[in-house]
Enzyme design. Sequence first.
Site, short mmCIF file in Angstrom:
data_model
loop_
_atom_site.label_atom_id
_atom_site.label_comp_id
_atom_site.label_asym_id
_atom_site.label_seq_id
_atom_site.Cartn_x
_atom_site.Cartn_y
_atom_site.Cartn_z
N CYS A 136 0.44 3.22 3.57
CA CYS A 136 0.77 2.65 4.88
C CYS A 136 2.09 3.21 5.40
O CYS A 136 2.98 3.61 4.64
CB CYS A 136 0.85 1.13 4.80
SG CYS A 136 -0.76 0.31 4.90
N HIS A 178 -6.94 2.19 1.77
CA HIS A 178 -6.44 2.78 3.03
C HIS A 178 -7.30 4.00 3.36
O HIS A 178 -7.59 4.81 2.48
CB HIS A 178 -4.98 3.18 2.86
CG HIS A 178 -4.30 3.49 4.16
ND1 HIS A 178 -3.42 2.62 4.76
CD2 HIS A 178 -4.37 4.56 4.98
CE1 HIS A 178 -2.97 3.15 5.89
NE2 HIS A 178 -3.55 4.33 6.04
N HIS A 238 -4.40 0.19 8.03
CA HIS A 238 -4.89 -0.07 6.68
C HIS A 238 -6.29 -0.68 6.71
O HIS A 238 -7.05 -0.55 5.74
CB HIS A 238 -3.91 -1.02 5.97
CG HIS A 238 -4.23 -1.28 4.53
ND1 HIS A 238 -3.96 -0.37 3.52
CD2 HIS A 238 -4.82 -2.36 3.92
CE1 HIS A 238 -4.35 -0.87 2.36
NE2 HIS A 238 -4.87 -2.07 2.57
N ASN A 243 -13.41 10.39 -0.99
CA ASN A 243 -14.06 9.40 -1.84
C ASN A 243 -13.82 8.04 -1.20
O ASN A 243 -12.69 7.56 -1.15
CB ASN A 243 -13.46 9.41 -3.25
CG ASN A 243 -13.73 10.71 -3.98
OD1 ASN A 243 -14.81 11.27 -3.86
ND2 ASN A 243 -12.76 11.18 -4.74
N SER A 301 -8.85 4.80 -5.43
CA SER A 301 -7.89 3.85 -5.98
C SER A 301 -7.13 3.10 -4.90
O SER A 301 -6.30 2.25 -5.21
CB SER A 301 -6.88 4.58 -6.89
OG SER A 301 -6.19 5.58 -6.15
N GLN A 309 -8.83 13.86 0.73
CA GLN A 309 -7.99 14.77 -0.05
C GLN A 309 -8.32 16.22 0.29
O GLN A 309 -9.41 16.54 0.77
CB GLN A 309 -8.19 14.53 -1.55
CG GLN A 309 -7.81 13.13 -2.00
CD GLN A 309 -7.82 12.99 -3.50
OE1 GLN A 309 -7.13 13.73 -4.22
NE2 GLN A 309 -8.62 12.06 -4.00
N HIS A 352 -8.46 7.40 3.76
CA HIS A 352 -7.83 8.68 3.44
C HIS A 352 -8.82 9.61 2.74
O HIS A 352 -9.85 9.18 2.23
CB HIS A 352 -6.60 8.48 2.56
CG HIS A 352 -6.92 8.11 1.13
ND1 HIS A 352 -7.35 6.84 0.76
CD2 HIS A 352 -6.90 8.83 -0.02
CE1 HIS A 352 -7.57 6.81 -0.55
NE2 HIS A 352 -7.30 8.00 -1.04
N CYS A 373 0.84 -1.21 0.00
CA CYS A 373 0.00 0.00 0.00
C CYS A 373 0.87 1.25 0.00
O CYS A 373 1.78 1.39 0.82
CB CYS A 373 -0.92 0.00 1.22
SG CYS A 373 -1.83 1.53 1.46
#
Length: 345
Positions: free
Chosen positions: A52, A161, A112, A150, A158, A165, A163, A49
């Site tokens: 990570c 993990h 993760h 997203n 994509s 933006q 996250h 990943c």
Amino acid sequence: MNFEEHPHRRFDPLRGDWVLVSPHRSRRPWQGQSETPVTEPRPRHDPACYLCAGNQRANGAVNPDYSGPLVFENDFPALLKDTAPAEDARSPLFRSQSACGTSRVICFSERHDQTLPALPVQEIRKVVDVWIREYEDLARTYAWVAIFENKGAMMGSSNPHPHGQIWASDFIPSEVAREDRTQRAFLTEAGTNMLVTYGQEECAQQIRIVLENRDWIAVVPYWAVWPFETLLLPRRHCPRLSDLDTGERDTLADILKRLCKRYDALFDTEFPYSMGWHGAPPAQDDTAHWQLHAHFYPPLLRSATVRKFLVGYELLAEPQRDLTAEQAAARIRALPDQNAEDSEA
């Protein structure tokens, strides 16, 4: 005419658009595309990943051995800091202008295998603090700061993990500019703040409210387009994320966890969505018409494998939905309130 059974249109005052609601269509059989939900458990740390702790990213940079939220510059940003100013307006039909900005990634946790609702409330509070810190930092330079997530491959993520933006730009995007116009016009015409008044009226009706606490309400908006769309609103007038006080940040972490856990419980899956914050643009002095809010746009319609598509009529005419906002709110509201902390895996 029965608004719970018959076709009708609802007006979205925030976007200035109409939504076609067709409740009778929810009874039709489904033979269209079905998605494959995520069923395999993920490891606490995935050596492959890019997000990570301690791993090498696609551009060769190495993540620190972090714990809790981590923010770094996006390796493949949509906006660049050094774009030269330029504009082409030789024809009203062929107009263009340069766009300058920056993009950052925020990992919610080093784990993760965790999503936002799986984190303890105190860890979500750290994410809230990072959102506000990054907003305040970028707002000194840029006209707009977009904070969003997203979640899930169905919404274009994509990497599984946990996250989000943060994009900052030297221009105010179209959706924000539209909301600025509609909220300003409402204040001028009605004499009150649109979303503050809307939140108060929803609290009084208690029909579309799905969750609430001392400082926040989560509601399926009357004009919702996506089947289980929600709008997250502070109770008091609060134009920007940076205006939240300590208590409101605490209760925001609480309601985020509770809302997202109810989403997951709806179809017993990691519920995909796109969510993001809207508030007054950083440089705007007149903020009486603005109210901070977060949009949650989840695509699932009937189950963990059947999603809503915005195609055909939606693309060529106007948005359309089958499930009414009231029916969607009742479905979410009926789920058990899973506010208990998760035990550590």
